[in-house]
Design a protein around this motif. Structure first.
Motif, PDB file in Angstrom:
ATOM      1  N   VAL A  35     -52.035   0.788 -10.683  1.00 46.28           N
ATOM      2  CA  VAL A  35     -53.158   0.047 -10.088  1.00 46.28           C
ATOM      3  C   VAL A  35     -52.726  -0.681  -8.811  1.00 46.28           C
ATOM      4  O   VAL A  35     -53.511  -0.830  -7.863  1.00 46.28           O
ATOM      5  CB  VAL A  35     -53.733  -0.948 -11.121  1.00 46.28           C
ATOM      6  N   PHE A  36     -51.468  -1.104  -8.762  1.00 46.47           N
ATOM      7  CA  PHE A  36     -50.923  -1.756  -7.564  1.00 46.47           C
ATOM      8  C   PHE A  36     -51.029  -0.803  -6.364  1.00 46.47           C
ATOM      9  O   PHE A  36     -51.334  -1.209  -5.242  1.00 46.47           O
ATOM     10  CB  PHE A  36     -49.459  -2.138  -7.833  1.00 46.47           C
ATOM     11  N   GLY A  37     -50.821   0.468  -6.611  1.00 43.66           N
ATOM     12  CA  GLY A  37     -50.951   1.475  -5.557  1.00 43.66           C
ATOM     13  C   GLY A  37     -52.393   1.593  -5.078  1.00 43.66           C
ATOM     14  O   GLY A  37     -52.659   1.681  -3.884  1.00 43.66           O
ATOM     15  N   HIS A  38     -53.320   1.601  -6.035  1.00 41.29           N
ATOM     16  CA  HIS A  38     -54.733   1.700  -5.652  1.00 41.29           C
ATOM     17  C   HIS A  38     -55.146   0.492  -4.808  1.00 41.29           C
ATOM     18  O   HIS A  38     -55.833   0.627  -3.803  1.00 41.29           O
ATOM     19  CB  HIS A  38     -55.628   1.809  -6.891  1.00 41.29           C
ATOM     20  N   ARG A  39     -54.674  -0.693  -5.230  1.00 39.44           N
ATOM     21  CA  ARG A  39     -55.022  -1.911  -4.477  1.00 39.44           C
ATOM     22  C   ARG A  39     -54.510  -1.811  -3.043  1.00 39.44           C
ATOM     23  O   ARG A  39     -55.201  -2.168  -2.097  1.00 39.44           O
ATOM     24  CB  ARG A  39     -54.420  -3.154  -5.144  1.00 39.44           C
ATOM     25  N   ASN A  40     -53.302  -1.312  -2.881  1.00 44.78           N
ATOM     26  CA  ASN A  40     -52.730  -1.194  -1.541  1.00 44.78           C
ATOM     27  C   ASN A  40     -53.343  -0.050  -0.747  1.00 44.78           C
ATOM     28  O   ASN A  40     -53.259  -0.026   0.478  1.00 44.78           O
ATOM     29  CB  ASN A  40     -51.210  -1.075  -1.617  1.00 44.78           C
ATOM     30  N   GLY A  41     -53.965   0.870  -1.466  1.00 41.09           N
ATOM     31  CA  GLY A  41     -54.653   1.964  -0.787  1.00 41.09           C
ATOM     32  C   GLY A  41     -55.866   1.476   0.001  1.00 41.09           C
ATOM     33  O   GLY A  41     -56.284   2.116   0.968  1.00 41.09           O
ATOM     34  N   VAL A  42     -56.394   0.338  -0.394  1.00 41.62           N
ATOM     35  CA  VAL A  42     -57.576  -0.201   0.292  1.00 41.62           C
ATOM     36  C   VAL A  42     -57.251  -0.524   1.759  1.00 41.62           C
ATOM     37  O   VAL A  42     -58.065  -0.296   2.656  1.00 41.62           O
ATOM     38  CB  VAL A  42     -58.120  -1.454  -0.438  1.00 41.62           C
ATOM     39  N   ARG A  43     -56.030  -1.012   1.991  1.00 37.26           N
ATOM     40  CA  ARG A  43     -55.633  -1.308   3.378  1.00 37.26           C
ATOM     41  C   ARG A  43     -55.668  -0.043   4.236  1.00 37.26           C
ATOM     42  O   ARG A  43     -56.135  -0.045   5.379  1.00 37.26           O
ATOM     43  CB  ARG A  43     -54.216  -1.927   3.404  1.00 37.26           C
ATOM     44  N   ALA A  44     -55.192   1.044   3.645  1.00 37.36           N
ATOM     45  CA  ALA A  44     -55.187   2.315   4.378  1.00 37.36           C
ATOM     46  C   ALA A  44     -56.608   2.810   4.644  1.00 37.36           C
ATOM     47  O   ALA A  44     -56.883   3.397   5.691  1.00 37.36           O
ATOM     48  CB  ALA A  44     -54.380   3.346   3.594  1.00 37.36           C
ATOM     49  N   THR A  49     -60.498   3.985   8.609  1.00 37.63           N
ATOM     50  CA  THR A  49     -61.906   3.877   8.997  1.00 37.63           C
ATOM     51  C   THR A  49     -62.017   3.276  10.397  1.00 37.63           C
ATOM     52  O   THR A  49     -62.747   3.779  11.259  1.00 37.63           O
ATOM     53  CB  THR A  49     -62.679   2.994   7.986  1.00 37.63           C
ATOM     54  N   GLU A  50     -61.251   2.196  10.616  1.00 40.03           N
ATOM     55  CA  GLU A  50     -61.294   1.519  11.912  1.00 40.03           C
ATOM     56  C   GLU A  50     -60.822   2.462  13.022  1.00 40.03           C
ATOM     57  O   GLU A  50     -61.459   2.567  14.074  1.00 40.03           O
ATOM     58  CB  GLU A  50     -60.388   0.290  11.833  1.00 40.03           C
ATOM     59  N   ALA A  51     -59.730   3.164  12.771  1.00 42.27           N
ATOM     60  CA  ALA A  51     -59.167   4.059  13.791  1.00 42.27           C
ATOM     61  C   ALA A  51     -60.153   5.176  14.129  1.00 42.27           C
ATOM     62  O   ALA A  51     -60.360   5.501  15.304  1.00 42.27           O
ATOM     63  CB  ALA A  51     -57.847   4.652  13.306  1.00 42.27           C
ATOM     64  N   ALA A  52     -60.769   5.751  13.113  1.00 43.05           N
ATOM     65  CA  ALA A  52     -61.706   6.858  13.344  1.00 43.05           C
ATOM     66  C   ALA A  52     -62.912   6.365  14.142  1.00 43.05           C
ATOM     67  O   ALA A  52     -63.352   7.018  15.102  1.00 43.05           O
ATOM     68  CB  ALA A  52     -62.145   7.460  12.005  1.00 43.05           C
TER      69      ALA A  52
END
Ligand code: IPE
Ligand code: IPE
Ligand code: MG
Length: 247
Positions: A35-44, A49-52
Motif C-alpha cells: 500500500v505504501f507503493g500505491h500511496r507514492n504512486g499518487v505523486r507520479a 498529468t501536469e507534464a502532459a
C-alpha cells in the motif's frame, strides 16, 4: 539540451495511455507494505498529468484498476479503493485550476459506493474544463468492454435497428466506452513488464509501445518526455513502406 526542449510540439501524440505498474515492487524495495507503493504512486500520477497538460497532450488515460485486480488480497483492494476516494477529493481543485476534465472508463457500477460517488463528483465538477482530458480506467478490462459493445450491437440487430452489414470499424469504435476519445498513439508501461494486461486492446491496434523499467512511484516528467521523444523518433508506417510516407 534538456529533454523537454527536444520534444517537437507539432508532433505530440494527442492521446497517451499509461499502464502504471510497479507500485508493489517499489514498496518491497523500500521494505514497506504494498500500500505504501500505491500511496507514492499518487505523486507520479500528479506529475505525469501536469507534464502532459503543460505540453498540450489532449488525452491522458491512466490504468488505475483492472477487472483482474479484484483478485488481489482483500486488504489491498480495500486500501486502493480508499486511496482513490482520498485522491479524488484532494485533487479535484488542482484539476480545475489546471483546466483538466476528468473522465472514466470501465465498469463503474461495480465500484464501492464511496469510490463511485467520488469519481462521479469529480467528473461532474470538472466537466467544463477543456485543456486536457484525464481518463481513469477503473474496473476496466478491454475484453469486458469489447463484449459489452458486441452485446449492444447484437441487441440492435435483433431489434432490427441495425443491419449487420453496416457494422464497420467506425461503428464498433463508437460502441466502446472510449467512443469520444481518439485512439492512443503512444502506450507506456512502467516497471519493465512487456504485456498489455487487458488494456485498450482494440484502441492500441496501431499505438507505439514504450516500455520503461522504472517503477511507477519513481516515474517523473523527464521519463514522460523521454517516452514522447522515443515516440517521435519512430517511423509510423501503417502498413506502407518508408518511401511512401510524406515527411
Ligand atoms: C500497479 O502496481 C498498480 C495497480 C495495479 C493498482 P502493482 O500493484 O501492480 O505493482 P507490482 O506490479 O506488484 O509491483
Ligand atoms: C495492470 O497491472 C493493471 C493496472 C496497472 C491497473 P497489473 O500489475 O495488475 O498487471 P499484471 O497482473 O502484471 O498483468
Ligand atoms: Mg503490477
Amino acid at each position: 539540451m534538456d529533454l523537454k526542449s527536444k520534444i517537437n510540439l507539432e508532433k505530440l501524440p494527442r492521446h497517451i495511455a499509461v499502464i502504471m505498474d510497479g507500485n508493489g515492487r517499489w514498496a518491497k524495495q523500500h521494505g514497506k507494505p504494498r500500500v505504501f507503493g500505491h500511496r507514492n504512486g499518487v505523486r507520479a500520477v500528479r506529475e505525469t498529468t501536469e507534464a502532459a497538460a503543460e505540453l498540450g497532450v489532449e488525452y491522458l488515460t491512466l490504468y488505475a484498476f483492472s477487472t483482474e485486480n479484484w483478485n488481489r488480497p482483500k486488504l489491498e483492494v480495500g486500501a486502493l479503493m480508499k486511496l482513490l476516494v482520498e485522491t479524488l477529493h484532494k485533487e479535484i481543485n488542482t484539476l480545475n485550476k489546471n483546466d483538466i476534465r476528468l473522465q472514466a472508463i470501465g465498469d463503474i457500477s461495480q465500484l464501492p459506493d464511496s469510490t463511485r460517488k467520488a469519481l462521479l463528483d469529480g467528473i461532474h465538477n470538472t466537466r467544463n474544463n477543456t485543456r486536457m482530458t484525464l481518463v481513469l480506467a477503473l474496473n476496466y478490462s478491454a475484453k469486458w468492454e469489447i463484449l459489452e459493445a458486441v452485446k449492444n450491437l447484437a441487441t440492435q440487430v435483433s431489434q432490427q435497428k441495425l443491419d449487420p452489414a453496416d457494422i464497420n470499424e467506425t461503428l464498433f469504435s463508437a460502441s466502446l466506452s472510449t467512443h469520444d476519445i481518439p485512439d492512443p498513439e503512444l502506450l507506456i508501461r512502467t516497471s519493465g513488464e512487456h504485456r498489455l494486461s487487458n488494456f485498450l486492446l482494440w484502441q492500441v491496434a496501431y499505438a507505439e509501445l514504450h516500455f520503461s523499467p522504472v517503477f511507477w512511484p519513481d516515474y517523473n516528467k523527464e521519463h514522460l518526455y523521454q517516452a514522447i521523444i522515443d515516440y517521435q523518433n519512430r517511423e509510423r508506417r501503417f502498413g506502407k513502406i518508408s518511401e511512401q510516407l510524406v515527411p
